[in-house]
Write a protein that holds these residues in place. Structure first.
Motif, PDB file in Angstrom:
ATOM      1  N   ASP A   1       9.176   7.039   5.058  1.00 13.63           N
ATOM      2  CA  ASP A   1       9.054   6.989   6.450  1.00 13.63           C
ATOM      3  C   ASP A   1       8.557   5.903   6.893  1.00 13.63           C
ATOM      4  OD1 ASP A   1       8.915   7.696   9.261  1.00 13.63           O
ATOM      5  OD2 ASP A   1       7.983   9.666   8.896  1.00 13.63           O
ATOM      6  N   PRO A   2       9.173   4.956   7.614  1.00 18.65           N
ATOM      7  CA  PRO A   2       8.501   3.980   8.342  1.00 18.65           C
ATOM      8  C   PRO A   2       7.263   4.155   9.270  1.00 18.65           C
ATOM      9  CG  PRO A   2      10.853   3.400   8.399  1.00 18.65           C
ATOM     10  CD  PRO A   2      10.769   4.965   7.988  1.00 18.65           C
ATOM     11  N   ALA A   3       7.362   5.069   9.927  1.00 18.20           N
ATOM     12  CA  ALA A   3       6.247   5.538  10.984  1.00 18.20           C
ATOM     13  C   ALA A   3       5.179   5.554  10.448  1.00 18.20           C
ATOM     14  CB  ALA A   3       6.755   7.062  11.291  1.00 18.20           C
ATOM     15  N   ILE A   4       5.003   5.868   9.099  1.00 22.15           N
ATOM     16  CA  ILE A   4       3.627   5.655   8.146  1.00 22.15           C
ATOM     17  C   ILE A   4       3.178   4.428   8.339  1.00 22.15           C
ATOM     18  CG2 ILE A   4       2.515   5.964   5.987  1.00 22.15           C
ATOM     19  CD1 ILE A   4       4.828   7.964   5.193  1.00 22.15           C
ATOM     20  N   PHE A   5       3.815   3.065   8.321  1.00 20.13           N
ATOM     21  CA  PHE A   5       3.196   1.814   8.387  1.00 20.13           C
ATOM     22  C   PHE A   5       2.978   1.201   9.600  1.00 20.13           C
ATOM     23  CE2 PHE A   5       5.650   2.712   4.408  1.00 20.13           C
ATOM     24  CZ  PHE A   5       5.039   2.454   3.613  1.00 20.13           C
ATOM     25  N   ILE A   6       3.488   2.170  10.708  1.00 21.11           N
ATOM     26  CA  ILE A   6       3.115   1.668  12.098  1.00 21.11           C
ATOM     27  C   ILE A   6       2.159   2.566  12.775  1.00 21.11           C
ATOM     28  CG2 ILE A   6       5.058   0.016  12.303  1.00 21.11           C
ATOM     29  CD1 ILE A   6       6.512   2.227  13.748  1.00 21.11           C
ATOM     30  N   GLY A   7       1.725   3.520  12.053  1.00 22.12           N
ATOM     31  CA  GLY A   7       0.542   4.553  12.813  1.00 22.12           C
ATOM     32  C   GLY A   7       1.454   5.577  13.648  1.00 22.12           C
TER      33      GLY A   7
ATOM     34  N   LEU B   1      -5.569   0.138  -5.873  1.00 24.56           N
ATOM     35  CA  LEU B   1      -4.788   1.374  -5.429  1.00 24.56           C
ATOM     36  C   LEU B   1      -3.277   1.138  -5.823  1.00 24.56           C
ATOM     37  CD1 LEU B   1      -6.339   1.600  -1.614  1.00 24.56           C
ATOM     38  CD2 LEU B   1      -7.040   2.823  -3.813  1.00 24.56           C
ATOM     39  N   ALA B   2      -2.780   2.251  -5.976  1.00 26.31           N
ATOM     40  CA  ALA B   2      -1.468   2.342  -6.156  1.00 26.31           C
ATOM     41  C   ALA B   2      -0.520   2.901  -5.070  1.00 26.31           C
ATOM     42  CB  ALA B   2      -0.978   3.237  -7.503  1.00 26.31           C
ATOM     43  N   ILE B   3       0.302   2.120  -4.408  1.00 26.02           N
ATOM     44  CA  ILE B   3       0.889   2.564  -3.105  1.00 26.02           C
ATOM     45  C   ILE B   3       2.328   3.252  -3.469  1.00 26.02           C
ATOM     46  CG2 ILE B   3       1.508   2.051  -0.821  1.00 26.02           C
ATOM     47  CD1 ILE B   3      -1.335   1.565  -1.363  1.00 26.02           C
ATOM     48  N   VAL B   4       2.534   4.422  -3.638  1.00 28.26           N
ATOM     49  CA  VAL B   4       3.484   5.209  -4.389  1.00 28.26           C
ATOM     50  C   VAL B   4       4.701   5.822  -3.177  1.00 28.26           C
ATOM     51  CG1 VAL B   4       4.278   6.727  -5.781  1.00 28.26           C
ATOM     52  CG2 VAL B   4       2.063   5.882  -6.141  1.00 28.26           C
TER      53      VAL B   4
ATOM     54  N   HIS C   1       2.516 -10.307  -3.473  1.00 29.83           N
ATOM     55  CA  HIS C   1       2.031  -9.253  -2.837  1.00 29.83           C
ATOM     56  C   HIS C   1       2.558  -9.097  -1.262  1.00 29.83           C
ATOM     57  CE1 HIS C   1      -0.903  -6.438  -1.132  1.00 29.83           C
ATOM     58  NE2 HIS C   1      -1.226  -6.103  -2.201  1.00 29.83           N
ATOM     59  N   PRO C   2       2.732  -8.194  -0.587  1.00 26.22           N
ATOM     60  CA  PRO C   2       3.026  -8.245   0.777  1.00 26.22           C
ATOM     61  C   PRO C   2       1.951  -8.801   1.669  1.00 26.22           C
ATOM     62  CG  PRO C   2       3.737  -5.861  -0.192  1.00 26.22           C
ATOM     63  CD  PRO C   2       2.858  -6.713  -1.239  1.00 26.22           C
ATOM     64  N   SER C   3       2.513  -9.624   2.759  1.00 25.95           N
ATOM     65  CA  SER C   3       1.618 -10.134   3.456  1.00 25.95           C
ATOM     66  C   SER C   3       0.667  -9.253   4.148  1.00 25.95           C
ATOM     67  CB  SER C   3       2.182 -11.074   4.646  1.00 25.95           C
ATOM     68  OG  SER C   3       3.005 -10.386   5.439  1.00 25.95           O
ATOM     69  N   ASN C   4       1.032  -8.117   4.622  1.00 19.79           N
ATOM     70  CA  ASN C   4       0.258  -6.943   5.126  1.00 19.79           C
ATOM     71  C   ASN C   4       1.353  -5.540   5.033  1.00 19.79           C
ATOM     72  OD1 ASN C   4       2.315  -8.823   7.150  1.00 19.79           O
ATOM     73  ND2 ASN C   4       2.279  -6.532   8.148  1.00 19.79           N
ATOM     74  N   LEU C   5       0.365  -4.616   4.682  1.00 13.04           N
ATOM     75  CA  LEU C   5       0.685  -3.236   4.265  1.00 13.04           C
ATOM     76  C   LEU C   5       0.859  -2.373   5.757  1.00 13.04           C
ATOM     77  CD1 LEU C   5      -0.729  -2.610   0.879  1.00 13.04           C
ATOM     78  CD2 LEU C   5       1.597  -2.990   1.280  1.00 13.04           C
ATOM     79  N   ILE C   6      -0.197  -2.566   6.527  1.00 11.84           N
ATOM     80  CA  ILE C   6       0.157  -2.032   7.741  1.00 11.84           C
ATOM     81  C   ILE C   6       1.177  -2.927   8.671  1.00 11.84           C
ATOM     82  CG2 ILE C   6      -1.070  -1.369   9.900  1.00 11.84           C
ATOM     83  CD1 ILE C   6      -1.706   0.026   7.441  1.00 11.84           C
TER      84      ILE C   6
ATOM     85  N   PRO D   1      -9.761   2.231   4.946  1.00  8.89           N
ATOM     86  CA  PRO D   1      -9.061   2.346   5.923  1.00  8.89           C
ATOM     87  C   PRO D   1      -7.489   2.359   5.652  1.00  8.89           C
ATOM     88  CG  PRO D   1     -10.605   0.692   6.478  1.00  8.89           C
ATOM     89  CD  PRO D   1     -10.747   1.240   5.068  1.00  8.89           C
ATOM     90  N   LEU D   2      -7.073   1.630   4.565  1.00 12.42           N
ATOM     91  CA  LEU D   2      -5.576   1.650   3.843  1.00 12.42           C
ATOM     92  C   LEU D   2      -5.340   2.859   3.531  1.00 12.42           C
ATOM     93  CD1 LEU D   2      -3.437  -0.498   3.541  1.00 12.42           C
ATOM     94  CD2 LEU D   2      -4.152  -0.733   1.042  1.00 12.42           C
ATOM     95  N   PHE D   3      -6.386   3.335   2.647  1.00  7.78           N
ATOM     96  CA  PHE D   3      -6.012   4.859   2.352  1.00  7.78           C
ATOM     97  C   PHE D   3      -5.635   6.060   3.574  1.00  7.78           C
ATOM     98  CE2 PHE D   3      -6.900   9.290   1.007  1.00  7.78           C
ATOM     99  CZ  PHE D   3      -6.797   9.284  -0.319  1.00  7.78           C
TER     100      PHE D   3
END
Length: 288
Positions: free
Chosen positions: A278-284, A77-80, A154-159, A29-31
Motif C-alpha cells: 500500500d503506497p499510502a503507508i509511505f505518505i502517511g 531494520l529490515a523493511i519487509v 539505498h533509497p534516498s528517502n523511505l518516507i 520514527p521510521l518504525f
C-alpha cells in the motif's frame, strides 16, 4: 522517586534509553511510520542484535531479497513488503551475515479490503482476444522482471513524497469487478488528477522500464534501490527514458487516461521485495 507511579517510571526509563540510542525499535520514527504488518502492508523488523559488525547482511522473505536500512539511533531494520495474498499469522525472515544464518519471526495481522465494481464501455479489456492476450502476457513478463530487480543503492528517502498533488480516488487492495467479473485486487493508489498534471518522482531513482501497455497504458517504472520499485501508469506523456537517473521531485511524465481506465487519473504502485504494498503507508495516509 517517591510519589511517581510505576508506569511513569517505566516511561521515563524508556525515554532515557531512547535518548542514548538504545531504546526499542518501536520508538524509532521510521518504525512508527512504516510498520503496518498486514497483507499488502509493511513489517519493520529490528535485526540489530542478529547481525555481526563488518559482515555483509542479506535478509530474505519468501525467498525474495529485503531492503535493509540503518537508523539515526544506530538500529538496523529490515523493511519487509508483505504480499496481499499472505495469510495472517506468524511469518519469518532469514538473515544471512557472513557465513552464518539466523531468523526472526513477525506477526501479520488481518485486514479486510472493500469491493469496487467498475463498468467499462467496452468488453475489450475484460474479455481479451487471442491477440490481446498474447500482448498482455509479453508485457506482464517485462513488468514482472522490473519488479524483481534489486539494486545495491539505498533509497534516498523511505518516507515518500506524493507523486501528484491531488485527492485519492481509489485505495489499495480493493477487490475489483469489471463489468460484473472479478479481477485482481487493486495493487496501488489512484489519484484523481486531470490530464496533463505533472508527476514527480517520490524519491530519487533510475528509470528501468517504460512502455505503452495494454492494461496500464503509458507506464514508467523507477528503481529507488534495494528492491523498492515505483510504477506510474495511464500517463498521457512520458518525459523520461530508460536508464535515466531521476532526482527526488523530478517530473517523469504527465497524468492521462491511457490503457484500461474510465477517466484520467494516476495509478501509483510501490513494490518491496517483489510484493505490491500500500503506497499510502509511505505518505502517511494508511488506514488500518
Amino acid at each position: 522517586m517517591s510519589g511517581v507511579t510505576m508506569p511513569v517510571m517505566r516511561w521515563l526509563a524508556c525515554l532515557l534509553t531512547f535518548l542514548s540510542g538504545a531504546c526499542a525499535a518501536a520508538q524509532d520514527p521510521l518504525f512508527a511510520a512504516l510498520n503496518h504488518p498486514v497483507p499488502g502492508g509493511v513489517a519493520v523488523i529490528d535485526i540489530t542484535t542478529k547481525i555481526k559488525k563488518g559482515t555483509t547482511t542479506e535478509v530474505r522473505f519468501l525467498e525474495k531479497r529485503v531492503l535493509v536500512t540503518r537508523t539515526k539511533v544506530g538500529k538496523t531494520l529490515a523493511i519487509v513488503g508483505i504480499p496481499l495474498s499472505t495469510t495472517p499469522g506468524t511469518q519469518r525472515i532469514t538473515i544471512t551475515h557472513g557465513t552464518t544464518q539466523s531468523s526472526a519471526d513477525f506477526e501479520v495481522r488481518n485486514k479486510v479490503y472493500r469491493e469496487q465494481r467498475i463498468t467499462l464501455k467496452s468488453n475489450k479489456h475484460v474479455h481479451l482476444s487471442d491477440e490481446d492476450l498474447a500482448r498482455y502476457k509479453r508485457e506482464a513478463t517485462l513488468q514482472d522482471n522490473a519488479y524483481q530487480q534489486f539494486s545495491q543503492g539505498h533509497p534516498s528517502n523511505l518516507i515518500l513524497d506524493r507523486p501528484v498533488d491531488a485527492p485519492l480516488s481509489s485505495p489499495f487492495g480493493l477487490k475489483r469487478f469489471f463489468n460484473g467479473e472479478a479481477r485482481a485486487p487493486h495493487s496501488g493508489l489512484d489519484f484523481a488528477a486531470p490530464t496533463g498534471t505533472p508527476i514527480k518522482a517520490p524519491a530519487a531513482g533510475t528509470v528501468i522500464l517504460i512502455g505503452d501497455f495494454f492494461f496500464n497504458g503509458k507506464t514508467v517504472f523507477v528503481d529507488h534501490g534495494q528492491g523498492m520499485i515505483s510504477m506510474f501508469c495511464h500517463l498521457s506523456v512520458i518525459d523520461v527514458t530508460e536508464g535515466q537517473r531521476l532526482e527526488r521531485g523530478q517530473v517523469l511524465g504527465k497524468v492521462g487516461a491511457t490503457g484500461r481506465v474510465t477517466g484520467a487519473h494516476l495509478h501509483w504502485n510501490v513494490s518491496l521485495n517483489d510484493a505490491r504494498v500500500d503506497p499510502a503507508i509511505f505518505i502517511g495516509m494508511f488506514t488500518p
